[in-house]
Design an enzyme around this catalytic site. Structure first.
Site, PDB file in Angstrom:
ATOM      1  N   LYS A 143      -7.071  -4.569  -2.709  1.00  0.00           N
ATOM      2  CA  LYS A 143      -7.720  -5.121  -1.518  1.00  0.00           C
ATOM      3  C   LYS A 143      -8.563  -4.083  -0.796  1.00  0.00           C
ATOM      4  CE  LYS A 143      -3.690  -4.394   1.505  1.00  0.00           C
ATOM      5  NZ  LYS A 143      -4.272  -3.652   2.618  1.00  0.00           N
ATOM      6  N   CYS A 171      -2.010  -2.261   8.204  1.00  0.00           N
ATOM      7  CA  CYS A 171      -1.897  -3.242   7.119  1.00  0.00           C
ATOM      8  C   CYS A 171      -0.621  -4.065   7.208  1.00  0.00           C
ATOM      9  CB  CYS A 171      -2.013  -2.549   5.765  1.00  0.00           C
ATOM     10  SG  CYS A 171      -3.650  -1.810   5.495  1.00  0.00           S
ATOM     11  N   ASP A 196       0.782  -1.245   0.000  1.00  0.00           N
ATOM     12  CA  ASP A 196       0.000   0.000   0.000  1.00  0.00           C
ATOM     13  C   ASP A 196       0.817   1.301   0.000  1.00  0.00           C
ATOM     14  OD1 ASP A 196      -1.955  -1.951   0.268  1.00  0.00           O
ATOM     15  OD2 ASP A 196      -2.385  -1.479   2.352  1.00  0.00           O
TER      16      ASP A 196
END
Length: 182
Positions: free
Chosen positions: A79, A111, A17
């Protein structure tokens, strides 16, 4: 001691991410991009598979251009779960046959933490690159690292990862990769 030993035949780079809107709110966003770029270069030179995720790209934007342009051959997964250990990622990792996962990304306490927890629970050795992960606050960053260390993750850094993968100086790979560290 094998848990602490990285080998090019058993390692995967996992980038979590590092996206436009997240980087903008991270004090160390540029550092994370720079360190991840070094790890991408080393992974390419040493032929490590690279996996990366994007958390809800419609809202958080895509992977930053400085990395995206380097990830054309990497496996991308979108996601909405905080953990990046999705069913598709699980299958991709199983297909590599590799058990040592080098992690960079955002955010350390969300995350990255949840992904590391799931990977460790499923038998992987996890290497968290401490200068390659970040959170919005120092407290959250430190807490995330502490939690992951307590779970059994190896907390490391970019140079340690790179030189552990290389194992020795004087090789053609060393000559290429050592220039990235200077």
């Amino acid at each position: 001691m094998s848990k602490f030993n990285l080998d090019t035949k058993d390692a995967v780079l996992f980038i979590i991410d590092i996206q436009d809107r997240l980087v903008k709110v991270m004090k160390y966003g540029k550092q994370i991009i720079d360190k991840t770029n070094i790890l991408i270069s080393a992974s390419e030179e040493l032929k490590l598979p690279i996996i990366y995720t994007e958390q809800y790209p419609k809202g958080l934007g895509g992977t930053v251009p400085e990395l995206q342009e380097r990830l054309e051959t990497a496996k991308k997964f979108e996601k909405v779960n905080f953990s990046a250990y999705l069913e598709e990622v699980k299958k991709e990792l199983e297909n590599t046959g590799r058990k040592k996962i080098i992690i960079t990304g955002m955010e350390t306490h969300v995350c990255v933490f949840q992904t590391a927890r799931d990977l460790i629970e499923n038998g992987y050795d996890v290497f968290i690159v401490s200068d390659g992960v970040c959170s919005r606050t120092k407290e959250d960053y430190k807490n995330g690292l502490s939690l992951m260390r307590d779970m059994g993750a190896v907390i490391t850094n970019t140079e340690t990862v790179v030189f552990d993968l290389l194992k020795k100086a004087g090789t053609p790979e060393f000559k290429v990769i050592s220039k990235l560290i200077k």
